[in-house]
Write a protein that holds these residues in place. Sequence first.
Motif, PDB file in Angstrom:
ATOM      1  N   PHE A 133       6.828 -46.165 -92.910  1.00  0.00           N
ATOM      2  CA  PHE A 133       7.754 -45.551 -91.976  1.00  0.00           C
ATOM      3  C   PHE A 133       8.991 -45.094 -92.748  1.00  0.00           C
ATOM      4  O   PHE A 133       9.594 -45.879 -93.482  1.00  0.00           O
ATOM      5  N   LYS A 134       9.380 -43.794 -92.588  1.00  0.00           N
ATOM      6  CA  LYS A 134      10.512 -43.208 -93.307  1.00  0.00           C
ATOM      7  C   LYS A 134      11.611 -42.834 -92.323  1.00  0.00           C
ATOM      8  O   LYS A 134      11.351 -42.256 -91.282  1.00  0.00           O
ATOM      9  N   TRP A 135      12.842 -43.194 -92.684  1.00  0.00           N
ATOM     10  CA  TRP A 135      13.990 -42.815 -91.864  1.00  0.00           C
ATOM     11  C   TRP A 135      14.208 -41.311 -91.998  1.00  0.00           C
ATOM     12  O   TRP A 135      14.349 -40.786 -93.099  1.00  0.00           O
ATOM     13  N   LYS A 152      15.652 -39.063 -84.461  1.00  0.00           N
ATOM     14  CA  LYS A 152      14.246 -39.488 -84.450  1.00  0.00           C
ATOM     15  C   LYS A 152      14.021 -40.858 -85.053  1.00  0.00           C
ATOM     16  O   LYS A 152      12.965 -41.451 -84.855  1.00  0.00           O
ATOM     17  N   GLY A 153      14.982 -41.351 -85.815  1.00  0.00           N
ATOM     18  CA  GLY A 153      14.834 -42.684 -86.402  1.00  0.00           C
ATOM     19  C   GLY A 153      13.742 -42.714 -87.454  1.00  0.00           C
ATOM     20  O   GLY A 153      13.565 -41.790 -88.254  1.00  0.00           O
ATOM     21  N   TYR A 154      12.954 -43.808 -87.482  1.00  0.00           N
ATOM     22  CA  TYR A 154      11.864 -43.959 -88.442  1.00  0.00           C
ATOM     23  C   TYR A 154      10.616 -43.224 -87.945  1.00  0.00           C
ATOM     24  O   TYR A 154      10.240 -43.349 -86.785  1.00  0.00           O
ATOM     25  N   GLN A 155       9.962 -42.483 -88.849  1.00  0.00           N
ATOM     26  CA  GLN A 155       8.736 -41.765 -88.525  1.00  0.00           C
ATOM     27  C   GLN A 155       7.646 -42.174 -89.521  1.00  0.00           C
ATOM     28  O   GLN A 155       7.916 -42.409 -90.699  1.00  0.00           O
ATOM     29  N   ARG A 156       6.403 -42.234 -89.014  1.00  0.00           N
ATOM     30  CA  ARG A 156       5.266 -42.640 -89.840  1.00  0.00           C
ATOM     31  C   ARG A 156       4.868 -41.492 -90.772  1.00  0.00           C
ATOM     32  O   ARG A 156       4.649 -40.368 -90.333  1.00  0.00           O
ATOM     33  N   ARG A 157       4.813 -41.777 -92.076  1.00  0.00           N
ATOM     34  CA  ARG A 157       4.497 -40.772 -93.071  1.00  0.00           C
ATOM     35  C   ARG A 157       3.477 -41.319 -94.073  1.00  0.00           C
ATOM     36  O   ARG A 157       3.405 -42.516 -94.316  1.00  0.00           O
ATOM     37  N   ARG A 185       3.076 -35.524 -93.802  1.00  0.00           N
ATOM     38  CA  ARG A 185       3.018 -35.870 -92.374  1.00  0.00           C
ATOM     39  C   ARG A 185       1.726 -36.592 -92.025  1.00  0.00           C
ATOM     40  O   ARG A 185       1.687 -37.393 -91.104  1.00  0.00           O
ATOM     41  N   SER A 186       0.618 -36.272 -92.734  1.00  0.00           N
ATOM     42  CA  SER A 186      -0.666 -36.892 -92.429  1.00  0.00           C
ATOM     43  C   SER A 186      -1.443 -37.058 -93.713  1.00  0.00           C
ATOM     44  O   SER A 186      -1.136 -36.454 -94.739  1.00  0.00           O
ATOM     45  N   SER A 187      -2.493 -37.911 -93.674  1.00  0.00           N
ATOM     46  CA  SER A 187      -3.321 -38.158 -94.844  1.00  0.00           C
ATOM     47  C   SER A 187      -4.371 -37.069 -94.982  1.00  0.00           C
ATOM     48  O   SER A 187      -4.656 -36.312 -94.067  1.00  0.00           O
ATOM     49  N   ALA A 188      -5.002 -36.974 -96.159  1.00  0.00           N
ATOM     50  CA  ALA A 188      -6.011 -35.953 -96.431  1.00  0.00           C
ATOM     51  C   ALA A 188      -7.365 -36.358 -95.854  1.00  0.00           C
ATOM     52  O   ALA A 188      -7.666 -37.522 -95.629  1.00  0.00           O
ATOM     53  N   THR A 244      17.998 -39.969-101.205  1.00  0.00           N
ATOM     54  CA  THR A 244      17.752 -41.374-100.873  1.00  0.00           C
ATOM     55  C   THR A 244      16.673 -41.442 -99.805  1.00  0.00           C
ATOM     56  O   THR A 244      16.739 -40.724 -98.800  1.00  0.00           O
ATOM     57  N   TYR A 245      15.652 -42.301-100.011  1.00  0.00           N
ATOM     58  CA  TYR A 245      14.603 -42.552 -99.028  1.00  0.00           C
ATOM     59  C   TYR A 245      14.779 -43.962 -98.491  1.00  0.00           C
ATOM     60  O   TYR A 245      14.830 -44.925 -99.260  1.00  0.00           O
ATOM     61  N   HIS A 246      14.862 -44.097 -97.181  1.00  0.00           N
ATOM     62  CA  HIS A 246      14.882 -45.400 -96.518  1.00  0.00           C
ATOM     63  C   HIS A 246      13.496 -45.605 -95.896  1.00  0.00           C
ATOM     64  O   HIS A 246      13.126 -44.910 -94.949  1.00  0.00           O
ATOM     65  N   LEU A 247      12.742 -46.563 -96.428  1.00  0.00           N
ATOM     66  CA  LEU A 247      11.357 -46.777 -96.013  1.00  0.00           C
ATOM     67  C   LEU A 247      11.210 -48.152 -95.397  1.00  0.00           C
ATOM     68  O   LEU A 247      11.967 -49.077 -95.697  1.00  0.00           O
ATOM     69  N   LYS A 248      10.186 -48.291 -94.539  1.00  0.00           N
ATOM     70  CA  LYS A 248       9.917 -49.576 -93.899  1.00  0.00           C
ATOM     71  C   LYS A 248       8.406 -49.768 -93.857  1.00  0.00           C
ATOM     72  O   LYS A 248       7.653 -48.865 -93.482  1.00  0.00           O
ATOM     73  N   ALA A 249       7.960 -50.963 -94.256  1.00  0.00           N
ATOM     74  CA  ALA A 249       6.546 -51.312 -94.228  1.00  0.00           C
ATOM     75  C   ALA A 249       6.254 -52.125 -92.964  1.00  0.00           C
ATOM     76  O   ALA A 249       7.162 -52.620 -92.280  1.00  0.00           O
TER      77      ALA A 249
END
Length: 821
Positions: free
Chosen positions: A62-64, A69-74, A87-90, A149-154
């Motif tokens: 999840f990326k801020w 929109k807050g955190y979005q799944r990437r 935005r999506s996997s291959a 800067t990337y703010h990521l969340k697992a």
Amino acid sequence: MGKAAAPCGSGAPGPVSLLSAVPCRARRDLPAMSAEPGGRATAAGAGPPAAPGSDTYKGWLFKWTNYLKGYQRRWFVLSNGLLSYYRSSATVRSDGSAWKRVKSTPVPARRMGTQAEMAHTCRGTINLSTAHIDTEDSCNIVLSNGGRTYHLKANSEVERQRWVTALELAKAKAIRMRNNQSDDSGDEEPASQSDKSELHGTLKTLSSKLEDLSTCNDLIAKHGAALQRSLSELENLKLPAESGEKIKAVNERATLFRITSNAMINACRDFLDLAETHSRKWQRALQYEREQRIRLEETIEQLAKQHNSLERACRGAPGLSSSTTGIASTAKGSVQSAKGEASDEDEETEYFDAMEDAPAFITVTADPKHHRRSGSNLSGASEGHPEDWTLEDSVFESSNQSSYNESTCKDLLPKKRRRSRIPDKPNYSLNLWSIMKNCIGKELSKIPMPVNFNEPLSMLQRLTEDLEYHELLDKAAKCESSTEQMCFVAAFSVSSYSTTVHRTAKPFNPLLGETYELDRLEELGFRSLCEQVSHHPPAAAHHVFSTRGWTLWQEITIASKFRGKYLSIMPLGAIHLEFHSSGNHYVWRKVTSTVHNIIVGKLWIDQSGEIEIVNHKSKDKCQLKFTPYSYFSRDVPRKVTGVVSDANGKAHYVMSGTWDEKMECSKIVQSSHGNTSTEGKQKTVYQTLSPKVLWKKYPLPENAENMYFFSDLALTLNEPEERVAPTDSRLRPDQRLMESGRWDEANVEKQRLEEKQRAVRRRREAEAVEALEEGKDYEGYIPLWFERKVDAVTGELICVYKGGYWEAKDKQDWSTCPDIF
């Protein structure tokens, strides 16, 4: 149109992606991988999951994105030291190849499939070789590289740890690869020549391909127009209905083809313009690097000649250490022997370029006591005697020691015990954008701000904080030479910015008539008084008297603009400093402060501009340049350089250092005119003795990061004191509530005080209108302790202290003070 190819398991036909051939700006050679739940990566068809130490690592995080929109799944891909996200996997087949759908027939395309589909959704890339990896909590990861800067969340702590391990390993590998490339680039000249020819060949090939692209552009436009005309003519012919429908369908497809071709042509034209623009930029950068290399080669050659001549002189001088006379004659002989090789540099010298060019210097270290000048071709623009540097007044000598342990010495003085800490800053969340989006382009002082953006000090107290290094002025008062005194005044003018490096919070705007006193007469020998003399525009008057031989006064008006990404703070007004014994009167102005990353990212502050300090009695000057921070600059961050010169323009001292750490002073022995710079200006090279530290920043107190990064003095500025005026900033209720950590109550109180001030202002405006109607004069607001006068030196109308405050304090007669709180 514009969609990705359909998944492999889908039976429905998918449209062709017109963007599938666009390369990702990250990497084109990513192997096909499939993501497992939890962020693990598995090589397609390989079976077991890929370890974090493998070359490629993929998965969902999840990326801020922003405050809306807050955190979005990437989908993140880590490969070859680069972290890219999509935005999506291959879409991947079981045998590792990707499907590319044309109409409804699946065609395997190993080179174009997965990478092309991933490429057209690539959203960004960060290089790990220069990135900083940080973990905020159990699931968060913060990656920063320069301004990105990337703010990521697992999803879990275990998944976060896998990603951190993979990122650290990839970063280490990328650093090794970069170092290897740096080592490989240090070959001899033939290799550089081959690289140059290869570069020219590449540019030539690129130019040829661009010409071919332009030709194809013209052909497509020409044949497309011809096809369109032919189809239009065919459609007008009398044909059966079925044929007419088919021709119409073909015509529509031709129109669609032409639209698509035009889009491609426009994209190619934009690419061509961009390539030409960047080509010119690269050529300028390459030319600059060539000139820098030539200068460096000339400098190294000159140093080699000096080194050679000094070695010969050392071998040919018997009894080098036998006596002082022998040492002096040897040094003199070494300079004379070097004269024939265009080397006139002495042993203890440093070289500074003049202010008009980027400052740079070279140091040749030796004992300054052995320095002797010989006949030379150096211009005598600034010749001095080096013996004066070691035998002059002890003011310079004492500055080195006192700058380091001044705080220790202060503790030995008998004084009132001051507080050394304040309540920790509470961790309150705030939606910054919801407040700031309506503030762009407005004057900052007119924007209602919650205390969340403030620090528990007013602007008057921040102004008083400039006196933290007042001992520099105490030492300057002891100097007999005006140029030496100028050095300490210059160091004092720079020291006032040392507290701002971490202080990105906004001080409270003082209310009209608000005052602040700092009485340290018994402890430190000075008394300071500030008063807010105007509200729109906000202006504060400041007066300081010291029993140690100096008086300082100023009127500062703060002009500030919010530009969306950064905030510019421009102090307007002159600072005056007068020494009692000599009568030297110094005047200077402050530089611009800029707060960056207002909306997104970590706040940081920078100082930029120039300060000209003028002694209006002796006409001595000091030009100080605050170099703005640049990501591409090789200079030390927060760099300050300057030159002290007399009334005749003769340079005496070179000032150098940083505004957040220390300032040094070097005495100039000689000066010469160097080579002409690329801008056509002639450089002046200053030959100096070793520098002396005039000022060094005090270390911050323990736990300063939780106390708004206050210094030792700042911690005491809002400490409650008795017998102060009822308008003193220490008695301001919203500021006191914020310092105590009660921010909600502070916000309510702040609104009450501002509304009370607006009511008083409306009443004054009504009185002014009434007086105008009656034909009477209306003076408006009159400051209580300051009065407006024309300054005899600058000719400006400023507020100066008219007296009476300290007498009123002794009598405790505050009857004339307004009720502002």
